[in-house]
Structure formats: C-alpha cells, structure tokens
Design a protein around this motif. Structure first.
Motif, PDB file in Angstrom:
ATOM      1  N   GLY A 260     -35.337 -25.169 -42.799  1.00 30.82           N
ATOM      2  CA  GLY A 260     -34.030 -25.839 -42.710  1.00 30.82           C
ATOM      3  C   GLY A 260     -34.088 -27.117 -41.898  1.00 30.82           C
TER       4      GLY A 260
ATOM      5  N   ARG B  61     -23.180 -28.276 -45.423  1.00 32.37           N
ATOM      6  CA  ARG B  61     -24.043 -27.116 -45.634  1.00 32.37           C
ATOM      7  C   ARG B  61     -24.777 -26.718 -44.358  1.00 32.37           C
ATOM      8  NH1 ARG B  61     -26.204 -28.405 -51.519  1.00 32.37           N
ATOM      9  NH2 ARG B  61     -24.357 -27.717 -52.640  1.00 32.37           N
ATOM     10  N   ARG B  62     -25.080 -27.708 -43.531  1.00 36.81           N
ATOM     11  CA  ARG B  62     -25.736 -27.393 -42.278  1.00 36.81           C
ATOM     12  C   ARG B  62     -24.790 -26.610 -41.377  1.00 36.81           C
ATOM     13  NH1 ARG B  62     -25.967 -28.466 -37.229  1.00 36.81           N
ATOM     14  NH2 ARG B  62     -24.177 -29.842 -37.284  1.00 36.81           N
TER      15      ARG B  62
ATOM     16  N   LYS C 263     -19.142 -18.646 -51.732  1.00 36.74           N
ATOM     17  CA  LYS C 263     -19.960 -19.752 -52.250  1.00 36.74           C
ATOM     18  C   LYS C 263     -19.148 -21.037 -52.372  1.00 36.74           C
ATOM     19  CE  LYS C 263     -23.736 -17.396 -54.545  1.00 36.74           C
ATOM     20  NZ  LYS C 263     -23.424 -16.065 -55.077  1.00 36.74           N
TER      21      LYS C 263
ATOM     22  N   MET D 296     -24.710 -32.535 -46.985  1.00 37.27           N
ATOM     23  CA  MET D 296     -25.731 -31.859 -46.182  1.00 37.27           C
ATOM     24  C   MET D 296     -25.139 -31.382 -44.873  1.00 37.27           C
ATOM     25  SD  MET D 296     -29.194 -32.420 -47.102  1.00 37.27           S
ATOM     26  CE  MET D 296     -30.000 -33.325 -45.826  1.00 37.27           C
TER      27      MET D 296
ATOM     28  N   PHE E 105     -28.188 -14.344 -47.607  1.00 35.57           N
ATOM     29  CA  PHE E 105     -27.913 -13.648 -48.861  1.00 35.57           C
ATOM     30  C   PHE E 105     -28.322 -12.179 -48.830  1.00 35.57           C
ATOM     31  CE2 PHE E 105     -28.013 -18.075 -49.836  1.00 35.57           C
ATOM     32  CZ  PHE E 105     -26.970 -18.223 -50.711  1.00 35.57           C
TER      33      PHE E 105
ATOM     34  N   MET F 298     -25.722 -19.724 -44.741  1.00 34.92           N
ATOM     35  CA  MET F 298     -25.440 -18.554 -45.562  1.00 34.92           C
ATOM     36  C   MET F 298     -26.674 -17.664 -45.629  1.00 34.92           C
ATOM     37  SD  MET F 298     -23.366 -18.882 -49.017  1.00 34.92           S
ATOM     38  CE  MET F 298     -22.586 -17.503 -49.805  1.00 34.92           C
TER      39      MET F 298
ATOM     40  N   ASN G  46     -35.752 -12.982 -51.638  1.00 35.16           N
ATOM     41  CA  ASN G  46     -35.462 -14.161 -52.449  1.00 35.16           C
ATOM     42  C   ASN G  46     -34.914 -15.328 -51.672  1.00 35.16           C
ATOM     43  OD1 ASN G  46     -36.272 -12.515 -54.442  1.00 35.16           O
ATOM     44  ND2 ASN G  46     -34.314 -12.356 -55.477  1.00 35.16           N
ATOM     45  N   GLN G  47     -34.944 -15.247 -50.349  1.00 34.55           N
ATOM     46  CA  GLN G  47     -34.464 -16.410 -49.600  1.00 34.55           C
ATOM     47  C   GLN G  47     -35.485 -16.924 -48.605  1.00 34.55           C
ATOM     48  OE1 GLN G  47     -31.023 -15.401 -47.214  1.00 34.55           O
ATOM     49  NE2 GLN G  47     -31.396 -13.261 -47.602  1.00 34.55           N
TER      50      GLN G  47
ATOM     51  N   ASN H 279     -19.341 -23.267 -48.882  1.00 32.69           N
ATOM     52  CA  ASN H 279     -20.391 -24.240 -48.538  1.00 32.69           C
ATOM     53  C   ASN H 279     -20.840 -25.026 -49.762  1.00 32.69           C
ATOM     54  OD1 ASN H 279     -21.856 -22.284 -49.757  1.00 32.69           O
ATOM     55  ND2 ASN H 279     -23.505 -22.253 -48.271  1.00 32.69           N
TER      56      ASN H 279
ATOM     57  N   ILE I  67     -21.636 -24.461 -52.807  1.00 30.68           N
ATOM     58  CA  ILE I  67     -22.591 -24.081 -53.830  1.00 30.68           C
ATOM     59  C   ILE I  67     -21.832 -24.070 -55.159  1.00 30.68           C
ATOM     60  CG2 ILE I  67     -23.977 -22.148 -54.685  1.00 30.68           C
ATOM     61  CD1 ILE I  67     -25.248 -23.687 -52.331  1.00 30.68           C
TER      62      ILE I  67
END
Lengths: 289, 276
Positions: A113, A87-88, A53, A84, A94, A92, A99-100, A56, A58
């Motif tokens: 995205g 993160r792009r 984490k 951004m 999960f 990631m 939940n994603q 990227n 988080i």
C-alpha cells in the motif's frame, strides 16, 4: 458540531439494471461519525457488502450522493490523486485472506500500500514495522503468508491497510472464512484499532455476536436500512431482527425466550454478563415475593 | 501444509547471496558469454576450475548441483556422441567400416560437455541457488527500467510475475482439493489409456480455472483498494544499492573473460594445447 465523516444521501445501486430490476442498494441515507464503530448486519443479498464498496469508490452509486469528510465523492469529477486519497483514507479488508495478499513475504505485502502511495523508503520501513507491531505479527515479518493461519493472514491484511494510515477501515465479512479463534483475533483487532487508535471501524457481518460489540448496529434487508441504533436498541426488537433474516445473539435469544414463557425480565441485554445479571435480578425478585 | 519451494533457492548466506540481485543477473549473463569464449584446452580447464570455485564460494553442496544436472544428461550425451563420431580432423585414432574417430572429436566432445555443464551450473548458481524468485523479478524490472521510455510495460510484467509466483502454492492447494473432491465422487485419475486419463483431468481444470478467475477478480479489487495504479510514482521499501562487493564481482568476471580471450589468442599463436 463538526460535519459527519461519512454522509450518504439517498444512495441506490443496481448491478445490472436490465437483469436485476431490484437494486442491491436502494435509497439509503445515513451518517457515520469519525471514530465510531459501526456494524452492518444483514442476510446474504441484503446489500450490505455492495454498500461498503460504494464508500471507497470500488463501485459508483447509480443514484444519490456520498460525502466523505464533507466532500462529495464522484469518480467523474475527481482527479486520480483525490481518488487515491479517498481510497487511502478508507481501507478495506476482504473475506478471503488468500485473495488479498499480493507478495510472497509478509513484510513486502504490508509495504504494498505505502509503495503504491509513493512513500519514501525509510518511511515505508517504519510504517511496516509499526503496522506489524500493532497487529502483533512482528515476528512473522519474514515469513511466507501461505504458512500462516487464516486469522494471522487476516491480521497481515489489516497491517497492510494500517500502513496506509487510513481514517476508516471497512471489514467486508472479514471473519466469515475463519475458525472461531481466528474470528476472535480479528474482532479483537477491530476493537483495539477503534479504541486505541481512533480509527473508524465499519464491519459487515452476519454474525450477530460480532455486531453486538460495535457502538452502533445497522440492519439491512433488501437493500434498505431496516434498523439503526445501539446494539441494545436494535436487539430490543427481536421480531424485526428475525424478519430481516438474522438470528439474535445467544443471550438476547435466551432472554427473549424466557420472556415468551412469561418470566418477567426488565431491560435488555447483549453481553453474557448483563444477561446473567438480568436473570439473577429476576430470580431475586421472585424469591422475595 | 506441505512446503513448496519455488526454484531451487538454497539459503546458505554466502557472499554470493548478499550481492545485489541485479549484479547476479549481469554476472550470470557474463558467465554465459565466458563459456562461449573458451576455445582452448587451457581456457576450458580454467572455466571448469572457476565453476568449482563458484560452487565453493556459494556454499552449495555438490550433491544439489549434481541433481540439477540430471535433466541435461541426455542432451549432453547426445552432443558428446555427435562430436565424437562426426568431427573430422588430422589425427585418426580409430577406424572401423564407416566409423572414424579423430582426436579432435574427443577434444570437442569434452569441450562441449564442460561448456554445457558450466552453462547450467553457472547460471543456476547466480540466478536460482542464491537469488529468490522475487529478487529476480525485481532485478529484471530494475535492469529493464530504461525500456519504459519506449513504452515497454516492464513494471506490469514484473508485477504479473510476482503475483504468479505468489499464487502458485495457492493454486496447487486448490488443485489438490478439487482432485480429492472429484475422487470422492468416483473420478479415476490413475487408470485407463492416456486419452482417458487426459479426459479425466477436465473436471479438475474447469473448476480450477473458474476459481482462478474469481481469485483474480478479488485480488484486483483488493489491490485497487490499496491504491494500486500501476508503476508510476511507486516507491520501494527495500532499495538495494550496488556496493563495493558488487563492483568487485563484476570486475572479477570481466577480468576472467579477458584472461580467457588472451589464453585463446596466445595458445593459438604458439600452438599450446588443442584449440577448437
């Protein structure tokens, strides 16, 4: 020599410094080349997920520096656009597929995205179709995710990341909640993305059988890197692996026990094939003697 | 996994399904206005026919429409009764002690019944039978987009709706799982007084909420990883555009409303039929 894709220098992280005196990640330094396939292994609480984490952004490291493509990443010094972009570049996937996923239709979720990135509509359409084709889910484009299996949902989540065209994908225990066939689907996908598309794959797992398929295995324990090398190098030291709270892959375990019984086996093995070969050779040697 | 259908979307692939969802939101609103514009018996007759025509266009079976009217039967009966017994007029039809029934009362009761039926049928035809919930939230977001200028969080609202819709089946599954788990430990949800049964729900709600919050947290992280940063600078994969058919449909609805107003006016002027 080009600079490493990811460079981590002496990074530490504590969740809550007052309660947790022991940091989740402490003093980790390593480099990851672009296009490599790296597995992080470790028992629960070894800091492997936390470390991922940090990559990227988080989470922010409490101490130390992280460089992506030679540029230091630091939330406070970066503009939103740079954040951004980071993160792009580092997608990631999960653990829990439920939940994603954001949308009720598969293709809408894959489009999420690129939509966030402000990609033009027809370009999104193209990317979504390509991404679904890559993960082999084209025929489910209009389905509802809740009707799919765990492995399929996870492939949709991967497609959602691919559509953002990242350089690197981190799989944060993405196989932990799947049944064996789902796990195989996802691990095959990681290998395909790495070999065919040159995407850097970082997989975090406590299944040793999965870690073996990577080019490099990094074992973490207590927030530190305790082993780092090719799967062969790492599994050549079974005591250290056990000390880190992990199990050997089955064939390595077999070879290891045979050795303990005093059977002479040279070299090391990580795949069932090489294991069989090793044992055959040993049998030949004994029959010749 | 059992299928949980949200709303009552009925995929028949009619012309109405293919209209831009924004058009359908507008059509629904206009139709509501039309039902309230009706004042004359001819206008109400026309309204009733238009409803039947719409059902035919949308290719929705009557059975399904009738089923959707079941919950409002009580309200309808209530208005009918009130109108029949409490309207006073000139033409007394029946009188017994304190009960006086006038012709106007019967007319009004009929009008109110048609109005309520058409209100429900019309709006659900445009907004639920032919439009998926996601299309609907999307349409509302785009229709309300001008409000963003005065800082109304339109995008956030529609994102919340989308996520809520996405998680309804997930949370229903979760509830069933928790209920089974509690039953396995001897919980009893079906016996005892109302209070007792309500209390038995607490061991379901607490874990459900805890897990919902955990899911929300994970989803938020996953969305951040996918560069979500609110509605600014966001594009859409499918951008629906208003087409000729949308314009035609809106035009037809406006004509319909105008015709109703004209009927009201001339019928009242020349005393044709009953006007409320």
């Amino acid at each position: 020599m080009s600079q490493p894709f990811i460079k981590v220098e002496n990074v530490s992280y504590s969740y809550d410094e007052e309660i947790n005196l022991i940091p989740a990640v402490s003093g980790v330094s390593l480099e990851i080349e672009e296009g490599s396939y790296v597995a992080f292994a470790g028992r629960n609480g070894s800091g492997k997920s936390t470390f991922a984490k940090l990559l990227n952004m988080i989470l922010e490291p409490s101490d130390g520096k992280i460089y992506i493509s030679g540029k230091e990443i630091d939330v406070n010094a970066m503009t939103d656009a740079e954040l951004m972009e980071t993160r792009r570049n580092i997608g990631m996937v999960f653990q829990n597929p439920d939940n994603q996923l954001v949308a009720t239709i598969v293709e809408d979720d894959v489009a999420f995205g690129p939509e966030n990135l402000g990609v033009p509509s027809d370009e999104i359409r193209r990317r979504v179709d390509d991404a679904l084709k890559t993960v082999g889910m084209s025929e489910y484009a209009k389905s509802e995710p809740q009707r799919l299996s765990g492995g399929q949902k996870q492939r949709i989540a991967i497609a959602g990341i691919i559509a953002m065209m990242p350089k690197c994908i981190i799989f944060d225990e993405s196989t932990a909640m799947l049944d064996p066939s789902g796990r195989r689907e996802v691990v095959d996908m990681m290998e395909k993305l790495n070999r065919e598309y040159g995407i850097t794959i970082i997989t975090i797992t406590h299944y040793m059988d999965e870690a073996v398929r990577a080019d490099r295995v990094i074992v973490m324990d207590g927030g530190r890197v305790v082993m780092d090398g090719t799967p062969e190098q790492v599994y050549a030291e079974p005591e250290k692996i056990r000390a880190a709270g992990l199990e050997l892959p089955q064939c390595a375990e077999l070879v290891c026990r045979l050795r303990e019984k005093g059977i002479k086996l040279d070299g090391c093995c990580i795949t069932p094939e090489s294991c069989a070969e090793l044992i055959c050779r040993a049998l030949e040697v004994t029959s010749n003697e | 996994m059992k299928s949980i259908s949200l709303g009552q979307y009925y995929a028949s692939g009619s012309i109405l399904h293919k209209l831009d969802p924004r058009t359908k939101v507008l059509l629904g609103m206009l139709y509501i206005v039309c039902t309230f514009l009706c004042k004359n018996i001819i206008a109400f007759g026309l309204l009733f026919l238009s409803g039947i025509l719409l059902i035919a266009i949308a290719k929705i079976p009557f059975k399904i429409i009738l089923r959707s009217l079941r919950p409002i039967i009580f309200i309808m009966l209530f208005t009918v009764v009130i109108n029949v017994f409490w309207t006073t007029g000139d033409r007394l039809l029946f009188s017994w002690s304190f009960i006086n029934i006038y012709a106007e009362g019967l007319y009004n009761a009929l009008f109110m019944a048609i109005r309520i039926i058409m209100l429900i049928t019309g709006t659900s035809l445009f907004l639920t039978y032919t439009t998926t919930p996601i299309q609907l939230t999307d349409a509302i977001e785009r229709l309300l987009a001008p409000l963003k200028r005065i800082k109304v969080p339109v995008h956030e609202f529609s994102m919340m709706m989308t996520i809520a819709l996405r998680f309804v089946p997930t949370l229903i599954d979760e509830t069933e799982r928790i209920m089974s788990a509690q039953k396995a430990r001897g919980a009893d949800f079906s016996n005892g007084s109302l209070v007792k049964r309500a209390k038995a729900l607490i061991p379901i709600l607490v874990p459900l909420f805890v897990s919902a919050f955990r899911r929300a947290d994970e989803l938020a992280t996953a969305m951040e990883c996918r560069c979500y940063h609110g509605g600014e600078g966001r594009t859409k994969m499918t951008v629906t555009r208003m087409q000729g058919s949308d314009i035609t449909a809106l035009f037809a609805m406006i004509v319909f409303g105008t015709v109703i107003v004209l009927i009201n006016y001339y019928a009242a002027k020349y005393g044709i039929g009953y006007t409320m």
